[in-house]
Each structure stands twice: as structure tokens, then as C-alpha cells.
Design a protein around this motif. Structure first.
Motif, mmCIF file in Angstrom:
data_model
loop_
_atom_site.group_PDB
_atom_site.id
_atom_site.type_symbol
_atom_site.label_atom_id
_atom_site.label_comp_id
_atom_site.label_asym_id
_atom_site.label_seq_id
_atom_site.Cartn_x
_atom_site.Cartn_y
_atom_site.Cartn_z
ATOM 1 N N GLY A 1 1.872 15.516 -11.173
ATOM 2 C CA GLY A 1 2.233 16.918 -11.164
ATOM 3 C C GLY A 1 1.668 17.671 -9.986
ATOM 4 N N ASN A 2 2.089 18.919 -9.887
ATOM 5 C CA ASN A 2 1.611 19.853 -8.875
ATOM 6 C C ASN A 2 1.849 19.353 -7.449
ATOM 7 N N LEU A 3 3.056 18.858 -7.199
ATOM 8 C CA LEU A 3 3.402 18.322 -5.882
ATOM 9 C C LEU A 3 4.199 19.344 -5.083
ATOM 10 N N LYS A 4 3.956 19.388 -3.804
ATOM 11 C CA LYS A 4 4.721 20.246 -2.901
ATOM 12 C C LYS A 4 5.990 19.512 -2.499
ATOM 13 N N ALA A 5 7.003 20.248 -2.116
ATOM 14 C CA ALA A 5 8.241 19.640 -1.637
ATOM 15 C C ALA A 5 7.950 18.812 -0.396
ATOM 16 N N GLY A 6 8.624 17.675 -0.282
ATOM 17 C CA GLY A 6 8.444 16.819 0.890
ATOM 18 C C GLY A 6 8.770 15.379 0.584
ATOM 19 N N ASN A 7 8.513 14.517 1.557
ATOM 20 C CA ASN A 7 8.747 13.084 1.413
ATOM 21 C C ASN A 7 7.503 12.402 0.863
ATOM 22 N N TYR A 8 7.726 11.495 -0.061
ATOM 23 C CA TYR A 8 6.653 10.730 -0.696
ATOM 24 C C TYR A 8 7.085 9.274 -0.803
ATOM 25 N N ALA A 9 6.107 8.403 -1.016
ATOM 26 C CA ALA A 9 6.387 7.000 -1.309
ATOM 27 C C ALA A 9 5.362 6.538 -2.341
ATOM 28 N N VAL A 10 5.786 5.606 -3.185
ATOM 29 C CA VAL A 10 4.926 5.085 -4.257
ATOM 30 C C VAL A 10 4.751 3.585 -4.067
ATOM 31 N N ALA A 11 3.509 3.127 -4.240
ATOM 32 C CA ALA A 11 3.188 1.701 -4.271
ATOM 33 C C ALA A 11 2.578 1.397 -5.638
ATOM 34 N N VAL A 12 3.012 0.303 -6.244
ATOM 35 C CA VAL A 12 2.603 -0.064 -7.604
ATOM 36 C C VAL A 12 2.175 -1.522 -7.615
ATOM 37 N N PHE A 13 1.164 -1.845 -8.422
ATOM 38 C CA PHE A 13 0.872 -3.254 -8.669
ATOM 39 C C PHE A 13 0.420 -3.471 -10.102
ATOM 40 N N HIS A 14 0.699 -4.666 -10.598
ATOM 41 C CA HIS A 14 0.324 -5.079 -11.949
ATOM 42 C C HIS A 14 -1.047 -5.746 -11.849
ATOM 43 N N ASP A 15 -2.068 -5.012 -12.233
ATOM 44 C CA ASP A 15 -3.454 -5.487 -12.158
ATOM 45 C C ASP A 15 -3.767 -6.284 -13.424
ATOM 46 N N ASP B 1 -4.447 -17.957 -1.033
ATOM 47 C CA ASP B 1 -5.031 -18.306 0.271
ATOM 48 C C ASP B 1 -4.105 -18.003 1.451
ATOM 49 N N LEU B 2 -2.815 -17.919 1.188
ATOM 50 C CA LEU B 2 -1.850 -17.611 2.253
ATOM 51 C C LEU B 2 -1.597 -16.104 2.393
ATOM 52 N N GLY B 3 -2.252 -15.311 1.556
ATOM 53 C CA GLY B 3 -2.076 -13.866 1.602
ATOM 54 C C GLY B 3 -0.943 -13.329 0.760
ATOM 55 N N MET B 4 -0.296 -14.201 0.003
ATOM 56 C CA MET B 4 0.814 -13.786 -0.863
ATOM 57 C C MET B 4 0.250 -13.195 -2.167
ATOM 58 N N PRO B 5 0.811 -12.104 -2.644
ATOM 59 C CA PRO B 5 0.335 -11.514 -3.896
ATOM 60 C C PRO B 5 0.505 -12.473 -5.075
ATOM 61 N N THR B 6 -0.517 -12.540 -5.909
ATOM 62 C CA THR B 6 -0.440 -13.342 -7.131
ATOM 63 C C THR B 6 -0.187 -12.460 -8.356
ATOM 64 N N VAL C 1 11.493 -7.017 -0.063
ATOM 65 C CA VAL C 1 10.190 -7.437 0.459
ATOM 66 C C VAL C 1 10.252 -8.925 0.742
ATOM 67 N N THR C 2 9.982 -9.296 1.993
ATOM 68 C CA THR C 2 10.014 -10.720 2.351
ATOM 69 C C THR C 2 8.643 -11.182 2.822
ATOM 70 N N THR C 3 8.275 -10.849 4.026
ATOM 71 C CA THR C 3 7.001 -11.346 4.575
ATOM 72 C C THR C 3 5.913 -10.296 4.645
ATOM 73 N N SER C 4 6.252 -9.030 4.509
ATOM 74 C CA SER C 4 5.225 -7.982 4.551
ATOM 75 C C SER C 4 5.690 -6.783 3.733
ATOM 76 N N ALA C 5 4.748 -5.895 3.487
ATOM 77 C CA ALA C 5 5.063 -4.685 2.732
ATOM 78 C C ALA C 5 6.033 -3.820 3.530
ATOM 79 N N PRO C 6 6.834 -3.015 2.836
ATOM 80 C CA PRO C 6 7.775 -2.151 3.550
ATOM 81 C C PRO C 6 7.056 -1.035 4.297
ATOM 82 N N LYS C 7 7.744 -0.439 5.231
ATOM 83 C CA LYS C 7 7.260 0.747 5.934
ATOM 84 C C LYS C 7 7.460 1.959 5.015
ATOM 85 N N PHE C 8 6.717 3.018 5.291
ATOM 86 C CA PHE C 8 6.815 4.244 4.502
ATOM 87 C C PHE C 8 8.256 4.726 4.399
#
Length: 149
Positions: free
Chosen positions: A80-94, A105-110, A121-128
Motif C-alpha cells: 500500500g501507499n504507493l505513488k504512481a510510476g513504474n515498478y517491478a516485483v521479484a519473488v522467490f519460494h524460500d 554449484d552452477l549458480g542455478m536457483p534451487t 528466464v533463461t540464463t539470467s534474471a530479467p532486466k527491470f
């Protein structure tokens, strides 16, 4: 054209002119629905970013963050309480509750992960810009589907 300018000037002088730009709400709400969990272990952590700086994993650049227990096949989270504008969300299942996206060991998310607008998503995280969406009204709803490697 001259007639339009005269009418506009007359209305302005009379105090009846409408503003030419609408004021964007500075009290907007964002609702994020996350699904695609492979199990209900652990928690889901959601980070909200307002710029490309730090996206998607620099905790110092997150404007709001939540971690919630998973009790159903989908989880809804609100910001809540967000100003108008561009945003992006990143989520992970912890899954192991250590507050980080674990990798092999190869840097791939488990653990599962996802981003607003569900970019490929292929080899890296997306850009904003690949995950960015606009908040301009009082309520914005987005859905994120988790991915697992």
C-alpha cells in the motif's frame, strides 16, 4: 484555433478551467497473486522495486518487502501507499526459511522464483524494463507464476 484559445483563456480567467493533466494517486495499492508452488514448505518472499537500480536482488534498493507463509496453492500479498510510476516485483519460494534464493554449484536457483509480467528466464534474471508495470490508479493487480529449474 484562435476561438479555442479565447474560450480557454476566458475559462481560466473565470476560474473554471479544468486542469490539463490528471493528478495521479499517491495512495495506490498493489495486489500480487503468486501461484505455481511445488509444495507448501517455507515461505514466499516478495520484493518491490521502483527503479532498475538493484533489481532484482539488492535488498538495499527494495522499497517494500514481505515474506509470508504458504498455506494454499496461491498466495496473495498487498502493498500500500504507493505513488504512481513504474515498478517491478521479484519473488522467490524460500523453502528452507533462510531468507535467500538458494543456488546450486552452477549458480542455478534451487528454489522457485518469479517476476512481474512473467518474462522468459533463461540464463539470467530479467532486466527491470522486462518486468516493469505501471501503477497509475488506486488499485493494481498482477499475477506471478513461479518457475523451478
Amino acid at each position: 484555433m484562435i476561438k479555442v484559445l479565447r474560450v480557454s483563456l476566458l475559462l481560466t480567467v473565470m476560474g473554471l478551467a479544468w486542469p490539463f493533466s490528471a493528478k495521479a494517486s499517491s495512495n495506490s495499492n498493489l495486489s500480487v497473486e503468486i501461484d505455481g508452488f511445488r509444495n507448501q514448505k517455507g515461505q514466499v518472499c516478495i520484493s518491490l522495486f521502483a527503479s532498475s537500480q538493484g533489481f532484482p536482488n539488492n535488498r538495499d534498493r527494495v522499497i517494500q518487502r514481505q515474506c509470508n507463509k504458504i498455506s494454499e496453492s496461491s498466495v496473495k500479498v498487498s502493498f500500500g501507499n504507493l505513488k504512481a510510476g513504474n515498478y517491478a516485483v521479484a519473488v522467490f519460494h524460500d523453502e528452507n526459511n533462510d531468507l535467500k534464493l538458494n543456488r546450486n554449484d552452477l549458480g542455478m536457483p534451487t528454489e522457485g522464483f518469479g517476476f512481474s509480467r512473467n518474462p522468459e528466464v533463461t540464463t539470467s534474471a530479467p532486466k527491470f524494463n522486462d518486468a516493469a508495470f505501471l501503477i497509475a490508479g488506486p488499485n493494481t493487480n498482477i499475477q506471478i507464476k513461479l518457475k523451478y529449474f
